[in-house]
Design a protein around this motif. Structure first.
Motif, short mmCIF file in Angstrom:
data_model
loop_
_atom_site.label_atom_id
_atom_site.label_comp_id
_atom_site.label_asym_id
_atom_site.label_seq_id
_atom_site.Cartn_x
_atom_site.Cartn_y
_atom_site.Cartn_z
N LEU A 153 0.82 -1.21 0.00
CA LEU A 153 0.00 0.00 0.00
C LEU A 153 0.85 1.26 0.00
O LEU A 153 0.44 2.31 -0.52
CB LEU A 153 -0.92 -0.01 1.23
CG LEU A 153 -2.10 -0.98 1.18
CD1 LEU A 153 -2.61 -1.31 2.59
CD2 LEU A 153 -3.24 -0.37 0.34
N ILE A 204 -5.56 -0.12 -6.98
CA ILE A 204 -4.15 0.27 -7.15
C ILE A 204 -3.21 -0.89 -6.85
O ILE A 204 -2.28 -1.15 -7.60
CB ILE A 204 -3.81 1.45 -6.19
CG1 ILE A 204 -4.81 2.61 -6.36
CG2 ILE A 204 -2.38 1.90 -6.40
CD1 ILE A 204 -4.80 3.26 -7.71
N THR A 205 -3.47 -1.62 -5.78
CA THR A 205 -2.50 -2.62 -5.30
C THR A 205 -2.76 -4.02 -5.81
O THR A 205 -1.88 -4.88 -5.74
CB THR A 205 -2.54 -2.70 -3.76
OG1 THR A 205 -3.84 -3.16 -3.34
CG2 THR A 205 -2.26 -1.35 -3.13
N ALA A 223 -8.70 0.79 -2.67
CA ALA A 223 -7.26 0.54 -2.49
C ALA A 223 -6.78 -0.56 -3.42
O ALA A 223 -5.70 -0.46 -4.01
CB ALA A 223 -6.98 0.16 -1.04
N ALA A 283 -2.32 4.45 -3.46
CA ALA A 283 -3.44 3.72 -2.87
C ALA A 283 -4.11 4.52 -1.76
O ALA A 283 -5.34 4.63 -1.70
CB ALA A 283 -2.97 2.37 -2.33
#
Length: 526
Positions: A274, A520-521, A517, A476
């Motif tokens: 993150l 993005i991750t 989140a 994130a």
């Protein structure tokens, strides 16, 4: 551990993306369960499900014709087990058990709780060992699908009897039910929904008031909510490392490698992922010798909490995939018989529910301390209580009180219920699981811990707004901040913060914080 009885990381927080659930031979996931109970996904039966229920019903009819001595089919209930019931009174026996057992009191259960219990009955009774008619199960499924919800007082049950009797009384056209926002007499609600009341056939009254279904149903809701809360808290933890300038070396894989706890290492990897492009995390890496435990022990504490939740998932998901009826009608070739046992016992699911409360108390005490550190100017470096104009404005002073109050409530609900037992039924039922209260309080706790997670996220977003660093936040955590700001505007002065908490809570509960989140991750580990 069998993977079908585990939480699946890529599904956590995504129950609201499921619109139809088919009951078949394979177990349903916790997300599918919540999709029906909370988000009104449609329930359907596979042909295999229908066939096994019909086969079991045919066996029950045969045993009745043969006048076999089988509990609840040809005998009375509880202490009356030794009283043989004449066949011409068999239907009256089934009607009486539903009517006489509908004795719960107090405020009615929320819709999702009632729907969860009905769904759990469909799962257990649909295994094909109960002798219930397929028409009766279709009536329950149709009531779920049209949104008819029985009025069920939620207090005064030791495991299931009073709750399930109140619920299924409605199927007979008695009691009350909600339909299209109105509380109606049950016969009127059924009529308006296009459904016909039923008369329970032999054994059906017992089927509909028996088993670990109520305790398992609410434990399942609690399991889902606790999993969402702790996964959201990994994201909040990463944001805390940035907002509080934490030393990310506490998440170093070398530290985690010396503890044989995979959930701890997974949590540390989540935080590192993150914060992979965080300028702030990079700048303050190693800046302090070590942080307070609220930051430094995140992998260890989140990991232990996830371990407890995953262990609970095994017990609850296994119970969801079980027949918890008594008696069971065994229909293997040349072995057809009625077997009397105690599969109705709710200790597996309700014991797990007690543990979910303890896990949530452990998570809550960590989240609340991080919230306090953000609002405490002596530690955070931000204005007092993150206020725009400290002194005139109180900022998030009382928001932290709310988190503290919720944590106190969780601690009070963490006293194990299943450690208790009060004998019932003339001492015939001598050890009693007390599973209903165990699971009901876990259901309450699951919501409370999500509120605390939401308060931390909201507080972190305010800290992000106040941050003066030139170094950047991670992609994130910035995306999560922006998601929150899409529903809650920045603070310019004191305002009514209660609605803000509710809006962020909705983002947490719906899984939107996790989804944002993970865009993005990728999928975070559990």
């Amino acid at each position: 551990m069998d993977e079908i009885y585990m939480l699946t990381p890529e599904k956590i927080g995504r129950a609201n993306n499921i619109y139809t659930v088919i009951l078949d031979k394979a177990p349903i996931s916790i997300e599918e369960f919540v999709a029906v109970a909370r988000y009104h996904a449609i329930v359907e039966f596979s042909q295999e499900y229908i066939d096994r229920v019909i086969a079991s019903r045919n066996l029950a009819a045969r045993f009745l014709d043969e006048n076999r001595k089988i509990y609840g089919l040809t005998t009375g209930f509880g202490e009356n087990v030794n009283r043989i019931i004449p066949q011409d009174e068999a239907v009256e026996l089934q009607i009486n058990i539903i009517r006489s057992h509908a004795t719960s009191v107090g405020k009615p259960l929320k819709e999702e709780a009632v729907r969860a219990v009905w769904l759990m009955q469909l799962l257990s009774l649909g295994k094909g060992f109960s002798g219930i008619r397929i028409e009766t199960l279709f009536l329950i499924a149709n009531a779920l699908n049209v949104g008819l919800t029985p009025y069920v007082p939620g207090e005064g049950s030791v495991q299931y009897l009073a709750i399930e009797a109140q619920m299924n009384l409605v199927l007979m056209g008695e009691g009350k039910a909600w339909y299209k926002g109105r509380l109606l007499a049950a016969n009127e609600a059924l009529y308006e929904a296009g459904l016909k009341p039923f008369v329970p056939a032999c054994k059906e009254g017992l089927c509909l008031t028996n088993g670990a279904n109520s305790a398992t149903a609410l434990a399942a809701l609690a399991l889902y909510d606790c999993a969402v809360a702790v996964q959201t808290s990994d994201i909040a933890a990463a944001m805390s490392y940035e907002a509080l300038k934490g030393n990310i070396l506490a998440c170093d894989p070398r530290v985690q490698s010396l503890k044989e706890h995979p959930h701890q290492a997974a949590c540390a990897r989540n935080i590192v992922r993150l914060l992979s492009d965080s300028g702030i995390a990079s700048k303050y890496k190693g800046a302090r010798v070590q942080d307070p435990l609220a930051l430094r022990s995140i992998p260890q504490m989140h990991g232990a909490i996830k371990c407890m939740i995953q262990d609970c998932a095994k017990d609850i998901l296994e119970e969801m995939d079980s027949c918890s009826d008594n008696p069971i009608l065994w229909n293997a070739p040349n072995e057809e018989c009625g077997l009397m046992g105690a599969n109705f016992d709710g200790t597996y699911a309700s014991g797990a529910a007690d543990i979910l409360c303890i896990a949530s108390a452990n998570l809550g005490k960590l989240l609340e301390r991080r919230i306090d550190k953000l609002t405490n100017r002596h530690f955070s470096g931000y204005p007092a209580f993150l206020a725009e104009n400290p002194g005139v404005d109180n900022g998030y002073m009382i928001v932290q009180y709310t988190a503290a109050g919720l944590l106190n409530e969780i601690r009070g609900l963490s006293l194990p219920s299943t450690a208790d037992s009060i004998p019932t039924c003339g001492n015939w039922e001598d050890p009693v699981s007390m599973g209903w209260w165990a699971s009901r309080k876990a259901w309450y706790v699951g919501k409370k811990i999500q509120y605390i997670a939401a308060i931390e996220i909201m507080t972190l977003c305010r800290a992000f707004d106040l941050e003066k660093e030139d170094a950047c936040f991670s992609s994130a955590t910035s995306a999560v901040h922006d998601k929150v700001r899409s529903v809650v505007p920045p603070i310019t002065e004191d305002r009514h913060f209660g609605p803000d908490i509710e809006k962020v809570f909705s983002l947490v509960r719906s899984g939107e914080v996790i989804k944002t989140a993970e865009e993005i991750t990728g999928t975070l580990e559990f």
